[in-house]
Design a protein around this motif. Sequence first.
Motif, PDB file in Angstrom:
ATOM      1  N   ILE A   1       0.885  -1.227  -0.002  1.00 47.60           N
ATOM      2  CA  ILE A   1       0.021   0.059  -0.019  1.00 47.60           C
ATOM      3  C   ILE A   1       0.874   1.210  -0.076  1.00 47.60           C
ATOM      4  O   ILE A   1       0.666   2.005  -0.726  1.00 47.60           O
ATOM      5  N   TYR A   2       1.776   1.412   1.103  1.00 46.55           N
ATOM      6  CA  TYR A   2       2.674   2.626   1.115  1.00 46.55           C
ATOM      7  C   TYR A   2       3.768   2.634  -0.221  1.00 46.55           C
ATOM      8  O   TYR A   2       4.049   3.790  -0.462  1.00 46.55           O
ATOM      9  N   ASN A   3       4.215   1.624  -0.604  1.00 47.44           N
ATOM     10  CA  ASN A   3       4.819   1.422  -1.898  1.00 47.44           C
ATOM     11  C   ASN A   3       4.304   2.307  -2.854  1.00 47.44           C
ATOM     12  O   ASN A   3       4.940   2.870  -3.814  1.00 47.44           O
ATOM     13  N   SER A   4       2.921   2.223  -3.051  1.00 48.66           N
ATOM     14  CA  SER A   4       2.464   2.791  -4.094  1.00 48.66           C
ATOM     15  C   SER A   4       2.548   4.448  -3.879  1.00 48.66           C
ATOM     16  O   SER A   4       2.507   5.289  -4.998  1.00 48.66           O
TER      17      SER A   4
ATOM     18  N   ILE B   1       3.079   9.771   6.537  1.00 42.49           N
ATOM     19  CA  ILE B   1       3.670   8.921   5.861  1.00 42.49           C
ATOM     20  C   ILE B   1       4.173   9.473   4.562  1.00 42.49           C
ATOM     21  O   ILE B   1       5.366   9.576   3.919  1.00 42.49           O
ATOM     22  N   ASP B   2       3.162  10.046   3.672  1.00 42.89           N
ATOM     23  CA  ASP B   2       3.296  10.702   2.581  1.00 42.89           C
ATOM     24  C   ASP B   2       4.365  11.913   2.472  1.00 42.89           C
ATOM     25  O   ASP B   2       5.258  11.920   1.828  1.00 42.89           O
ATOM     26  N   MET B   3       4.343  12.575   3.584  1.00 44.60           N
ATOM     27  CA  MET B   3       5.019  13.674   3.757  1.00 44.60           C
ATOM     28  C   MET B   3       6.624  13.333   4.026  1.00 44.60           C
ATOM     29  O   MET B   3       7.642  13.919   3.281  1.00 44.60           O
ATOM     30  N   LEU B   4       6.545  12.265   4.855  1.00 42.92           N
ATOM     31  CA  LEU B   4       8.016  11.731   5.136  1.00 42.92           C
ATOM     32  C   LEU B   4       8.703  11.098   3.861  1.00 42.92           C
ATOM     33  O   LEU B   4       9.984  11.160   3.535  1.00 42.92           O
ATOM     34  N   LEU B   5       7.811  10.411   3.046  1.00 38.44           N
ATOM     35  CA  LEU B   5       8.320   9.716   1.665  1.00 38.44           C
ATOM     36  C   LEU B   5       8.918  10.900   0.947  1.00 38.44           C
ATOM     37  O   LEU B   5       9.754  10.823   0.055  1.00 38.44           O
ATOM     38  N   GLN B   6       7.972  12.251   0.820  1.00 37.40           N
ATOM     39  CA  GLN B   6       8.635  13.190  -0.107  1.00 37.40           C
ATOM     40  C   GLN B   6       9.894  13.806   0.338  1.00 37.40           C
ATOM     41  O   GLN B   6      10.658  13.991  -0.266  1.00 37.40           O
ATOM     42  N   GLN B   7       9.760  13.765   1.634  1.00 37.76           N
ATOM     43  CA  GLN B   7      11.218  14.308   2.433  1.00 37.76           C
ATOM     44  C   GLN B   7      12.488  13.274   1.791  1.00 37.76           C
ATOM     45  O   GLN B   7      13.471  13.878   1.736  1.00 37.76           O
ATOM     46  N   LEU B   8      11.971  11.856   2.034  1.00 43.32           N
ATOM     47  CA  LEU B   8      13.138  11.038   1.821  1.00 43.32           C
ATOM     48  C   LEU B   8      13.294  11.119   0.306  1.00 43.32           C
ATOM     49  O   LEU B   8      14.811  10.876   0.006  1.00 43.32           O
ATOM     50  N   GLY B   9      12.585  11.429  -0.553  1.00 41.36           N
ATOM     51  CA  GLY B   9      12.908  11.454  -1.877  1.00 41.36           C
ATOM     52  C   GLY B   9      14.013  12.660  -2.441  1.00 41.36           C
ATOM     53  O   GLY B   9      14.632  12.247  -3.197  1.00 41.36           O
ATOM     54  N   LYS B  10      13.870  13.437  -1.592  1.00 43.90           N
ATOM     55  CA  LYS B  10      14.809  14.687  -1.598  1.00 43.90           C
ATOM     56  C   LYS B  10      16.043  14.314  -0.673  1.00 43.90           C
ATOM     57  O   LYS B  10      17.157  15.434  -0.924  1.00 43.90           O
ATOM     58  N   THR B  11      16.113  13.471   0.318  1.00 48.58           N
ATOM     59  CA  THR B  11      17.278  13.783   1.096  1.00 48.58           C
ATOM     60  C   THR B  11      18.503  12.796   0.602  1.00 48.58           C
ATOM     61  O   THR B  11      18.145  11.411   0.350  1.00 48.58           O
ATOM     62  N   PRO B  12      19.580  13.543   0.456  1.00 50.01           N
ATOM     63  CA  PRO B  12      20.615  12.470   0.141  1.00 50.01           C
ATOM     64  C   PRO B  12      20.974  11.420   0.970  1.00 50.01           C
ATOM     65  O   PRO B  12      21.032  11.440   2.119  1.00 50.01           O
ATOM     66  N   PHE B  13      21.184  10.230   0.316  1.00 49.14           N
ATOM     67  CA  PHE B  13      21.606   9.119   1.108  1.00 49.14           C
ATOM     68  C   PHE B  13      23.220   8.773   1.212  1.00 49.14           C
ATOM     69  O   PHE B  13      23.732   7.858   1.560  1.00 49.14           O
ATOM     70  N   LEU B  14      23.861   9.900   0.644  1.00 51.18           N
ATOM     71  CA  LEU B  14      25.243   9.773   0.644  1.00 51.18           C
ATOM     72  C   LEU B  14      25.941  10.812   1.697  1.00 51.18           C
ATOM     73  O   LEU B  14      25.443  11.844   1.510  1.00 51.18           O
ATOM     74  N   ASN B  15      27.167  10.549   2.247  1.00 50.31           N
ATOM     75  CA  ASN B  15      27.757  11.518   2.883  1.00 50.31           C
ATOM     76  C   ASN B  15      28.775  12.144   1.862  1.00 50.31           C
ATOM     77  O   ASN B  15      29.614  11.181   1.102  1.00 50.31           O
ATOM     78  N   ARG B  16      28.845  13.402   1.647  1.00 50.01           N
ATOM     79  CA  ARG B  16      29.728  14.198   0.664  1.00 50.01           C
ATOM     80  C   ARG B  16      31.338  13.645   1.064  1.00 50.01           C
ATOM     81  O   ARG B  16      32.153  13.584   0.214  1.00 50.01           O
TER      82      ARG B  16
END
Length: 846
Positions: A20-23, A175-190
Motif C-alpha cells: 500500500i505505502y509503496n504505491s 507517511i506521504d510527507m516523510l516519503l516526500q522528504q526521503l525522496g529529496k534527502t541525500p543517502f550519501l555522505n559527501r
Amino acid sequence: MQNEAKTERFRQIVENKFQIYNSLFMSLPYDKMTNIGMLLPFLYEESRIGYEKGQSPEDIVEEFFTKHTDLVTEEQKTELLFKIIQYIERQVVLFDSIEDAAFPQLHSQNEAGMLANLHDRAVQEHQLDATRKKLQDFAVKVVFTAHPTQFYPNSVQRILHDLRSAIMKDSVTEIDMLLQQLGKTPFLNREKPTPLDEAMSIIFYLRYVYYDSIGELYRTIKNTFGNQHFVPHQDIFQLGFWPGGDRDGNPFVTAEITQKVAQELNSSILKSYYAHLKNLRRRLSFRGVSEVLETLSHEIYDAIFKDQNISTEQILKRTKEAEKILKEQHNGLFNNILEDFQDRVKIFGTHFATLDIRQDSRVHQQVIDDIIAKKAGFISENISTKDKLQWLLETDVVVDPNDFEGITKDTLENIFNIKKIQQKNDERGLSRYIISNSDEVKDVLNVFGMFRLCGYREEEIHIDIVPLFETMEGLDAGEKVMKELYELPVYRKHLERRGNAQTIMLGFSDGTKDGGYLKANWEIYETKEQLTKISDENNIKVIFFDGRGGPPARGGGKTHDFYASQGKTIANNKIELTIQGQTITSVFGNKDQAKYNFEQLLTAGIENDVFKNSKKDLTEKERKLIEELAEISFQKYSDLKAHPMFVPYLQEMSTLEYYGRTNIGSRPSKRGGTNELKFEDLRAIPFVGSWSQLKQNVPGFFGFGFALNELKNQGRFDEVHALYKGSDFFKTLVLNSMMSMNKSYFPLTYYMKNNSKFGGFWNILFDEYELSKSMMLELTGFKMLMEEDPISRKSVKIREKIVLPLLSIQQYALMKIQKEEGNREAYEKLVMRSLFGNINASRNSA
C-alpha cells in the motif's frame, strides 16, 4: 500451526502495508524521472526470469533497456540506473520502517526469552529465589562499535525514526510527507564521516532509544522480581561505546577526539536528565519538592552549558532531599516517578555509555620501542623482550608526550587524558583498555607499563586491561597467556585492585576469516572453556566479551540461542557483545526492539545457570565429533584460502575494492599501507561484505557441508544427527549457517562459471554451497532453509526481491569495468551506489 499464524500476521501487517505505502512512491519528487516505479517491476521480472535461464546480468540489463525503454546513449542508460538505485534505496527504508513498526504486534510479552515467561517458569519450577540470586550477580552489556556497516546518514536515520512512528499510527498524510522528504534527502555522505560524526550518530540512539528502553526494562525487573529483600543492581544493563576510543587501524582517532567524545557522552546524558526533570516537575509541583528539583535543574543546566562539573552523587543527593519532603509532607504522592528518575541516574551516571580504548598490540610495541630508545638508550633490536618488560615494570621514568612525535605522542596523551575523563564522567565512563591481536603476555604488560610511564602509581591504574584473542594463533595462545599473567605478582596485585575480575575479549570476525565458520566457533568455545578453568583455578571472575558482528560469519545470527546453548564449562558472569552498523538499527534500533533483545540476552544468561538442560552440556563423544567436523571443515576452508585465485577473485570479481572508496566510515578498509592486497591485511567487514554483495556468503558455510558429507560417506551420519538433536550449541551453528545460505543467490553469478580465469574457482564455491545446503536439509529434516523461522524467512524473501534489480545493476557495472567498456568512472559510481541499498536491505549482511 503457530508458524502459519505468525506468517499470516506478517503478511497482513508488513507485506500488505508495504504494498500500500509503496504505491506512494509513485509521486516521489525525482528530478527528470517520474516513471521509475513503473519501470522497476520490469527490471525485476527480466532479472528473475533471466537468472532462471542462466543469463548474465549484462544480457538482462541490456534486454531491459531494449524492451522497456527507448534510451540509446550510454549516458542516458547510466542515468536511469542511478535513478533506479535511488528508488530502491528508499524502498528499503520504507520496508525497514514498516517491519520495525510491526515488531510489537509480532512478538508477545509472554513468549520464550521474555522476563514474564522467565518469572512464570521460575515459579513453576520453584526456582524464584535462585533466579533472584542470579539476577543480583549478572549483567548484560551491549557495546556500540563504529565499524562501517551502516550506510544511512544521520538525516536518513531521523526520517526512518519518524517514519516508523507514523506507520504505527497509520497516518497516511504523515507517511506521504516523510516519503516526500526521503525522496529529496541525500543517502550519501559527501565526505567520509569523522570519528566524532560516528560517535554523534550513535549518541542519537543513546538519547532517543536507550535512555527510555533501559530505564523501563529496569523498572520491569523491579516490578516482576523485586520484593523487600531484592532490588536488582544498577549495572544489570550496561552500554559500551567504541566510536572515538577505538583507534585500531584508524589513524583519525586521536587523544583529542577521545576527549571530545567523552565530553559529548557526558553532556548528552545530562541533557536527557534535564529533559526528564522537566516532565518530573510538571507532576511534582508541591511546596518544597518543586524548589529542590528546580535547583537541580539549574545545576544540570550549568553543567551542560557552563562547563561546571556535576557528579552522580550530587544529583542523587538532590533527589533524596526531594524524596524526603515528598514522603514527610505530601504522602509520597508520585514517588514512583521520582524513583524512576533516580534509577536512571544510578544506571547511566554521568557517562551514559562506557567509552573503551582499543589499539593493536603491534602499535603498542612500536610505542614501547620508541620510548625505550629515547629514555633508556637501548636499541630495540639489541634488547630481548624479557629485558624490555623488566625495564618497563621497574623504571621510575615518567615521560612527557611532547618529547615524542606521531603515534607515540598520541598514545601517551591519550593515557594521560584518562584521568581527566574519569574525573568528569566517573570511573564507569572509561574503565578499560582493549588490546587487539593479543597473543603474548607482553601485549598486556606493555599497556600496564605505559600507564606507569605516564605517572600513574600502580594503585591509581583504575583500568581493566583486556586482551583480545581473535586469530587462530591468538585463540590457541589464550590459556597460556592468562596463566602466566595470573601467576605474575605485579599483574595479580592489579587484578586484586580490580576486584579479582578479568575481562577477556574474543573476536569472531578474524577467527572466521582465518579458520572458517565451524572451526572458528568451536575454537572460541574451547578457548572459553580453557580460560574459565584457568580463571577458576586462580580465583578470578572471568568475563567474556564477544566481538560479534551482524552476520553469522562474524559471530552474529541467533544471539539468544547462541548464549542459551553454552554449558556449565563456560563462565556465565555476564553477557557482553559488540553491535554495529545496521545491527544497531535492525536489532536495537527502537524502544520495542531494544527492550525485547535486551530481555532475550538477560534471560539466556539466567536460564543457563538456574534451569537444568542436558542439551547444553556436551558429552565427551559429542565434543570429539564436533572437533572432528571442525578439523575437516578447517582443512577444506584452508585449501580454499590457499587457492591462487582466492584473493584475485575477490579483488577482480567482487566489490571489495570499492568498500574503501565509500564514505561510510572513518576507518580504512584494510590494514597496512601498501597497494598490494594480502589476505592477512583484509578487514573482516569488507571481506564478509564482499561475499555478501556477490550473494555467495562463503564465510558462513564453506567447509561445513563438506565435513558433514565426509562423515556420511563413512557411514556415520547417524552420529551427526544425534549430535544435532542432542546439542543446542551444534544446532545453533547449523541454523545460523543456514541463514547465511538462505541469503545466498548463486544464479546472480552463474555467468562466472564460464570465465576463463575464475570459472574453476567459482565452481568450487558453488559445489560447496549445493553440498552444504543438501547436507543441512538432510540433517535437519527441513524442506527449505530457515523452515523453523518463517517470519525471518519471509522478511529475507521480500528484501531479496526488493534488491534483485539493484544486484543486477551492480553486476552489470562490474562486468563493464572488467571488460573495460564505456565510461569506467560512471560504472564505478554505480557499483559504489549499489553497495548502500544492498547492505541496508540485508540488515546483517549475510
